[in-house]
Design an enzyme around this catalytic site. Structure first.
Site, PDB file in Angstrom:
ATOM      1  N   LYS A   1     -12.212  -1.264   0.214  1.00  0.00           N
ATOM      2  CA  LYS A   1     -11.415  -0.465  -0.716  1.00  0.00           C
ATOM      3  C   LYS A   1     -12.171  -0.309  -2.042  1.00  0.00           C
ATOM      4  O   LYS A   1     -13.144   0.412  -2.084  1.00  0.00           O
ATOM      5  CB  LYS A   1     -10.027  -1.035  -0.807  1.00  0.00           C
ATOM      6  CG  LYS A   1      -9.348  -0.751   0.543  1.00  0.00           C
ATOM      7  CD  LYS A   1      -7.978  -1.186   0.742  1.00  0.00           C
ATOM      8  CE  LYS A   1      -7.500  -0.664   2.099  1.00  0.00           C
ATOM      9  NZ  LYS A   1      -6.829  -1.641   2.909  1.00  0.00           N
TER      10      LYS A   1
ATOM     11  N   SER B   1       0.790  -1.229   0.000  1.00  0.00           N
ATOM     12  CA  SER B   1       0.000   0.000   0.000  1.00  0.00           C
ATOM     13  C   SER B   1       0.820   1.276   0.000  1.00  0.00           C
ATOM     14  O   SER B   1       0.310   2.332  -0.343  1.00  0.00           O
ATOM     15  CB  SER B   1      -0.965  -0.008   1.178  1.00  0.00           C
ATOM     16  OG  SER B   1      -0.250  -0.158   2.378  1.00  0.00           O
TER      17      SER B   1
ATOM     18  N   HIS C   1      -5.656  -4.145  -1.784  1.00  0.00           N
ATOM     19  CA  HIS C   1      -5.597  -3.051  -2.763  1.00  0.00           C
ATOM     20  C   HIS C   1      -5.628  -3.537  -4.208  1.00  0.00           C
ATOM     21  O   HIS C   1      -5.572  -2.731  -5.133  1.00  0.00           O
ATOM     22  CB  HIS C   1      -4.342  -2.204  -2.552  1.00  0.00           C
ATOM     23  CG  HIS C   1      -4.429  -1.293  -1.369  1.00  0.00           C
ATOM     24  ND1 HIS C   1      -5.079  -0.079  -1.407  1.00  0.00           N
ATOM     25  CD2 HIS C   1      -3.959  -1.433  -0.108  1.00  0.00           C
ATOM     26  CE1 HIS C   1      -4.992   0.499  -0.220  1.00  0.00           C
ATOM     27  NE2 HIS C   1      -4.320  -0.304   0.593  1.00  0.00           N
TER      28      HIS C   1
HETATM   29  C1  LIG Z   1      -6.677  -1.998   4.269  1.00  0.00           C
HETATM   30  C2  LIG Z   1      -5.959  -3.252   4.407  1.00  0.00           C
HETATM   31  C3  LIG Z   1      -6.388  -4.234   5.314  1.00  0.00           C
HETATM   32  C4  LIG Z   1      -7.533  -4.003   6.260  1.00  0.00           C
HETATM   33  O1  LIG Z   1      -8.756  -4.011   5.610  1.00  0.00           O
HETATM   34  P1  LIG Z   1     -10.050  -3.418   6.329  1.00  0.00           P
HETATM   35  O2  LIG Z   1     -11.168  -4.131   5.691  1.00  0.00           O
HETATM   36  O3  LIG Z   1     -10.066  -1.949   6.076  1.00  0.00           O
HETATM   37  O4  LIG Z   1      -9.936  -3.735   7.786  1.00  0.00           O
HETATM   38  C5  LIG Z   1      -5.697  -5.422   5.358  1.00  0.00           C
HETATM   39  N1  LIG Z   1      -4.637  -5.644   4.555  1.00  0.00           N
HETATM   40  C6  LIG Z   1      -4.184  -4.713   3.686  1.00  0.00           C
HETATM   41  C7  LIG Z   1      -3.006  -5.017   2.814  1.00  0.00           C
HETATM   42  C8  LIG Z   1      -4.828  -3.496   3.582  1.00  0.00           C
HETATM   43  O5  LIG Z   1      -4.380  -2.572   2.738  1.00  0.00           O
END
Ligand SMILES: *Cc1c(COP(=O)(O)O)cnc(C)c1O
Length: 399
Positions: free
Chosen positions: A247, A187, A215
């Site tokens: 996301k 990310s 992502h």
């Molecule tokens: C955002 C994210 C999460 C967490 O996801 P949520 O549903 O917002 O709790 C887990 N792993 C990665 C790589 C992320 O970018």
């Protein structure tokens, strides 16, 4: 024991963070998350949301949430393991598996909870986790909750991974199980895990492969089916594909996809699933509608990639360094923290919202502004943002 007020360190710690410039200044979003938003009383172009396909405000998604809420109520009333497993949750699990062309999926309350609940159940004493050094915090915490051994390989470094696996092969007593866990899209840089190479090494050693595609979903692969689809891999090669509805899907909720055995194992073992409430029915219905929209409107995925291409080309032509980006996450590399903060401040005053990412989230000399493109950015939004970056970049001496 030294006698002090038991909470004195709350303020001390906070003040230390402020002194060291490590505290979060919270911005307040006063409108829906759209390409142009109200943030702290200012109308700005949103360049740092995870809502890649703008599904958070898609009428079909919003409508599904409203209708299901009217029909089933605001909350599920229980954990899924007890009395809160509504038909809509089961429908969502099946719909996701169908979308992923996989035998089974299981949805969780959040992506964080999927990782934190399932990962500690995969390995125990006598087992090994092998993890990329830049993996998400929820993977790190999930691993920490287990008694298994852990080994961290250098970011995307296949020869380092190979070295660790060779060493693990000689471990005595032999490890019972080894799981290699990686983010699909990282990310902070927007770069991709070398999943085919990871799979090859895992196959040589009989290890499991777990990819967190938070992502990548809705962005990579055929019609946004994610990183497993992007690389044309099978469920026999990537045993657990984890993701989130928070996301590109624009709603909220974590999920895992794989075999029927995985689903049965996960919902009987993951404590975050067993001991925490089901997502509200409206949320589950909105997630299901988001999958429907993604399937019906694959051009949204095309749009986000077109916007990314345009933005990167223009920024690079101006002389900006966009790092290792391979996705709609585009870091604008700034070097020192102060440069990133000054540039973010400048574009903010010009009506462009993107956050500086500085130490300790990234190495000290690799501060950046992280831009995230979305499907509904128009050429005008992008041009205005690029213009602000150009003026700001000159001021801070970056270009
Ligand atoms: C955002 C994210 C999460 C967490 O996801 P949520 O549903 O917002 O709790 C887990 N792993 C990665 C790589 C992320 O970018």
């Amino acid at each position: 024991m030294v006698k002090r007020h038991p909470t004195a360190y709350f303020r001390e710690e906070y003040e230390r963070l402020v002194r060291e410039n490590l505290n979060w200044e919270l911005r307040v979003l006063q409108s829906a998350c759209e390409p142009v938003c109200m943030v702290d009383g200012r109308k700005v172009i949103m360049m740092c949301a995870n809502n890649y396909l703008n599904l958070a405000t898609h009428p079909k998604v919003v409508n599904a949430m409203v209708e299901a809420t009217k029909k089933f109520g605001a909350g599920a009333g229980s954990d899924r393991s007890i009395a809160g497993n509504m038909s809509i949750h089961e429908e969502l699990d099946r719909r996701l598996a169908e979308f992923k062309r996989a035998p089974a999926s299981l949805t969780f309350q959040t992506g964080f909870m999927a990782n934190e609940g399932l990962i500690p159940q995969l390995c125990d004493r006598g087992d090994l986790y092998v993890s990329d050094e830049l993996n998400h915090g929820s993977i790190i915490d999930g691993i920490r909750l287990s008694h298994a051994d852990r080994a961290i390989y250098k970011h995307k470094d296949i020869s380092d991974l190979d070295r660790i696996m060779e060493k693990a092969e000689r471990h005595s007593p032999p490890y019972r199980r080894i799981w290699i866990i990686t983010d699909g899209v990282f990310s902070m840089d927007g770069d991709l895990a070398p999943l085919p190479e990871i799979v090859k090494i895992a196959e040589e050693h009989g290890a499991g492969v777990y990819v967190d595609d938070a992502h990548g979903e809705g962005v990579l692969g055929e019609g946004g089916r994610g990183i497993v689809s992007h690389f044309g891999l099978t469920r026999e090669q990537v045993h657990i594909e984890m993701g989130t509805f928070s996301k590109a899907f624009g709603v909220m909720g974590g999920h895992i996809t794989g075999s029927e055995d995985l689903r049965n194992f996960a919902y009987n073992k993951a404590r975050t699933w067993l001991l925490s409430a089901a997502v509200p029915p409206g949320v589950a219905a909105a997630c299901k509608a988001a999958i429907d929209v993604l399937e019906a409107e694959p051009q949204l995925v095309e749009r986000v990639w077109e916007n990314r291409r345009y933005f990167i080309e223009e920024m690079e032509a101006l002389g900006f360094d966009t790092g290792n980006s391979e996705t709609p996450i585009v870091p604008i590399m700034c070097g020192r923290s102060k440069t990133a903060k000054d540039l973010a401040d400048y574009i903010w005053r010009r009506g462009v919202f993107a956050l500086p990412i500085v130490y300790p989230m990234v190495p000290r000399e690799k501060a950046r502004i992280r831009v995230q493109l979305c499907a509904k950015h128009t050429t005008e939004h992008l041009e205005r943002s690029i213009e602000a970056f150009k003026e700001g970049g000159k001021r801070v001496g970056l270009i």
